[in-house]
Design an enzyme around this catalytic site. Sequence first.
Site, PDB file in Angstrom:
ATOM      1  N   ASP A  65      85.849  -2.646  80.579  1.00 36.47           N
ATOM      2  CA  ASP A  65      87.011  -2.328  81.421  1.00 36.47           C
ATOM      3  C   ASP A  65      87.802  -1.115  80.931  1.00 36.47           C
ATOM      4  O   ASP A  65      88.449  -0.438  81.711  1.00 36.47           O
ATOM      5  CB  ASP A  65      87.953  -3.543  81.497  1.00 36.47           C
ATOM      6  CG  ASP A  65      88.413  -4.044  80.121  1.00 36.47           C
ATOM      7  OD1 ASP A  65      88.064  -3.414  79.108  1.00 36.47           O
ATOM      8  OD2 ASP A  65      89.116  -5.077  80.049  1.00 36.47           O
ATOM      9  N   HIS A  66      87.719  -0.821  79.638  1.00 39.02           N
ATOM     10  CA  HIS A  66      88.613   0.203  79.083  1.00 39.02           C
ATOM     11  C   HIS A  66      88.171   1.622  79.422  1.00 39.02           C
ATOM     12  O   HIS A  66      88.973   2.470  79.782  1.00 39.02           O
ATOM     13  CB  HIS A  66      88.702   0.064  77.563  1.00 39.02           C
ATOM     14  CG  HIS A  66      89.791  -0.871  77.129  1.00 39.02           C
ATOM     15  ND1 HIS A  66      89.847  -2.172  77.539  1.00 39.02           N
ATOM     16  CD2 HIS A  66      90.864  -0.690  76.321  1.00 39.02           C
ATOM     17  CE1 HIS A  66      90.909  -2.755  77.010  1.00 39.02           C
ATOM     18  NE2 HIS A  66      91.548  -1.870  76.275  1.00 39.02           N
ATOM     19  N   ARG A  71     102.776  -1.048  77.871  1.00 38.99           N
ATOM     20  CA  ARG A  71     103.496  -0.349  76.804  1.00 38.99           C
ATOM     21  C   ARG A  71     103.640   1.119  77.141  1.00 38.99           C
ATOM     22  O   ARG A  71     102.864   1.667  77.925  1.00 38.99           O
ATOM     23  CB  ARG A  71     102.795  -0.550  75.452  1.00 38.99           C
ATOM     24  CG  ARG A  71     101.294  -0.475  75.495  1.00 38.99           C
ATOM     25  CD  ARG A  71     100.644  -0.786  74.158  1.00 38.99           C
ATOM     26  NE  ARG A  71     100.775  -2.181  73.776  1.00 38.99           N
ATOM     27  CZ  ARG A  71      99.873  -2.856  73.057  1.00 38.99           C
ATOM     28  NH1 ARG A  71      98.777  -2.264  72.639  1.00 38.99           N
ATOM     29  NH2 ARG A  71     100.071  -4.110  72.728  1.00 38.99           N
ATOM     30  N   ASP A 112      91.324  -8.033  71.888  1.00 35.30           N
ATOM     31  CA  ASP A 112      92.276  -7.212  72.635  1.00 35.30           C
ATOM     32  C   ASP A 112      93.634  -7.869  72.476  1.00 35.30           C
ATOM     33  O   ASP A 112      93.751  -9.094  72.601  1.00 35.30           O
ATOM     34  CB  ASP A 112      91.897  -7.133  74.114  1.00 35.30           C
ATOM     35  CG  ASP A 112      92.770  -6.119  74.823  1.00 35.30           C
ATOM     36  OD1 ASP A 112      92.327  -4.968  74.982  1.00 35.30           O
ATOM     37  OD2 ASP A 112      93.919  -6.461  75.182  1.00 35.30           O
ATOM     38  N   SER A 150      98.138  -2.455  69.442  1.00 34.63           N
ATOM     39  CA  SER A 150      96.890  -3.065  69.888  1.00 34.63           C
ATOM     40  C   SER A 150      96.149  -3.742  68.746  1.00 34.63           C
ATOM     41  O   SER A 150      96.509  -3.628  67.579  1.00 34.63           O
ATOM     42  CB  SER A 150      96.000  -2.003  70.509  1.00 34.63           C
ATOM     43  OG  SER A 150      95.427  -1.220  69.498  1.00 34.63           O
ATOM     44  N   ARG A 161      93.279  -2.908  67.889  1.00 37.79           N
ATOM     45  CA  ARG A 161      92.246  -1.921  67.567  1.00 37.79           C
ATOM     46  C   ARG A 161      91.839  -1.972  66.096  1.00 37.79           C
ATOM     47  O   ARG A 161      92.553  -1.490  65.230  1.00 37.79           O
ATOM     48  CB  ARG A 161      92.861  -0.556  67.896  1.00 37.79           C
ATOM     49  CG  ARG A 161      91.904   0.550  68.113  1.00 37.79           C
ATOM     50  CD  ARG A 161      92.670   1.735  68.661  1.00 37.79           C
ATOM     51  NE  ARG A 161      93.265   1.444  69.959  1.00 37.79           N
ATOM     52  CZ  ARG A 161      94.274   2.142  70.482  1.00 37.79           C
ATOM     53  NH1 ARG A 161      94.797   3.151  69.845  1.00 37.79           N
ATOM     54  NH2 ARG A 161      94.746   1.822  71.664  1.00 37.79           N
TER      55      ARG A 161
HETATM   56 FE1  F3S Z   1      93.548  -2.599  79.498  1.00 33.33          FE
HETATM   57 FE2  F3S Z   1      95.949  -1.629  79.263  1.00 33.33          FE
HETATM   58 FE3  F3S Z   1      95.605  -4.174  79.301  1.00 33.33          FE
HETATM   59  S1  F3S Z   1      94.178  -0.855  78.235  1.00 33.33           S
HETATM   60  S2  F3S Z   1      93.565  -4.582  78.518  1.00 33.33           S
HETATM   61  S3  F3S Z   1      95.158  -2.805  80.957  1.00 33.33           S
HETATM   62  S4  F3S Z   1      96.968  -3.058  77.954  1.00 33.33           S
END
Ligand code: F3S
Length: 644
Positions: A64-65, A379, A119, A537, A539
Amino acid sequence: MAYTVAEKILKEHLVEGELKRGTPIAIRIDQTLTQDATGTMAHLEFESIGIPRVKTELSVSYVDHNLLQTDFRNADDHRFLQSIAARFGIWFSRPGNGICHQVHLERFACPGKTLLGSDSHTPTAGGCGMIAIGAGGLDVAMAMAGFPFHLIMPKIIGIRLTGTLPPWVSARDVALEMLRRLSVKGGLGKILEYFGPGVTSLSVPDRATIANLGTEMGATTSVFPSDEVTKAWLVAQGREKDFKEILPDDGARYDEVIEIDLSTLEPLIACPSSPDNVVPVSQVAGRPVSQVIIGSCANSSLRDLLLAAKVLEGRSIHPEVSFEINPGSRQVLENLDDLGYLKPLIHAGARIHQSGCLGCIGMGQAPATGTISLRTFTRNFPGRSGTKNDQVYLCSPEVAVAAAITGKITDPRQLGSPPTIEIPSSFIVNDNMIIPPPEDGSGVEIIRGPNIKPLPQFDPLPEDLKGVVLLKLGDNITTDHIMPAGSKILPLRSNIPAISEYVFSAIDPQFSSRALETKEKGEGVFIVGGENYGQGSSREHAALAPRYLGVRAKLAKSFARIHKANLINFGILPVIFADPADYDRIQAGDRLVFRQVRKALETGRDTIIIEIEGGGEILGRLDLTDRDRRILLAGSLLNLARQA
Ligand code: F3S
């Protein structure tokens, strides 16, 4: 004994420790999720543990990213993820199927279960009565391999909701109100559990919005009860069999209670450049806006897009505004279309993107220089949009769509009566973009493009840690500062030498070369930070890539939870200033020695003396569990797992 919802679920999953606040516990994990930005590495890590098939009830890999395919790398990574999922028994949600949290809520979230996701917004599933926690990819890989998840038992804060939301005020405003009260640090070491009569007026996607944004307060997770509203959601998804009622017992005790009367809330907005910089919309109304985006895992459910479409019916967007939609999932988009509400959005001038994260992580849709972008995203850390000195405001879909029409920040209550939103009692469900794993994947070939590089190996901790402070930073340093994202960087996520060149690149473009030089001289690299170091995040590259560059210790006034866990997982020692005033005694360029650091970890000492060359000594605090110590001594969690 009376239990809260969080206590009930944790108790059922406890494999080590007890529910005593502030003590180490380990819990069994039922489900995991990964997304592509963290998933390629998490899957490489899982593979290196040497387990033939995942041991969880359910593991899902989402893409998805990073959906942009500007060269071979993302396409190669997507094929890698699909093949490794089939090999190891993992479900695969294909690119374009939606944002992991929205799709997980729709298709897999199960009341009473535990979910660990690589995530930070994994707590979104807490809207469906789960304990859902964000963690680094390595922690998720370990959970996939059947190891429990270790954490410090959080405090449980009860948020008692009463009343119902007024017109033009929505779940997003509840989360903004919480951020206004708690700040980006207020949830550290806490589970936020919502209860009280006001809860029943919120749908599961509303609850998911609130649970999602608990992450911005630093909370371990947020959780709602599983009740008749939850049942209705699962029925609409064709998953009634997954329902289980979980309510707090009468007399359940919270460590603290926060009261929110929903009927007193008004439209709120977070100003640049922190999600807790919250004021009433009326305070900033009138400021011109160049871009409005509705989307992200916080606010892109069917309800949110229906609201925007209904408000836009018969209206047009303002000529100075680029109005954009990132649907949360293909299911949202398909149902919106079926209800006849895709057309009003297109007709009004919305730019419809594919279902995914996209602009939320700087993958396109960067705003114009010196202009305001209004987003329903999670954010607004500086530069995350992809534009330097950006001015990103965060708000509800109501406030966003009002600005799309007027071209300026507008209190939506000025638009007259709000539309009536009716959510169908049964959704169109189509899982053809979610691929189940074969019964036996042992013969599946894992497809590795040239972008997939082997994992770096890390040495155990030496007896004394000697080195140089290469950077001294302030408070609230985010994982975006440490390891930025964006379209140039994300395709390098499985190539640690290449991605490491971007570590701290916005703060010090020479950092990676200076760190490598220091490492080659056989010296450790140290970083000094202020409060809430590493917020943002999950990450793990923000720990993994610095470790590759030779970072061996970080000294800060306090650490964000997930980042601290990631540092430990990759063998970077997190040390807290015993006296915060000592922060002023260390400068960039100072040489430090952490004398007998191995011994300190082996003997369970919780302080360590740090010598500052030519500047005396200071005391560092080691806030570490026994397991943290074993990981740090081994040099990384993977080293420790391989020893087991
Ligand atoms: Fe994607 Fe933004 Fe949420 S990068 S997982 S929609 S915080």
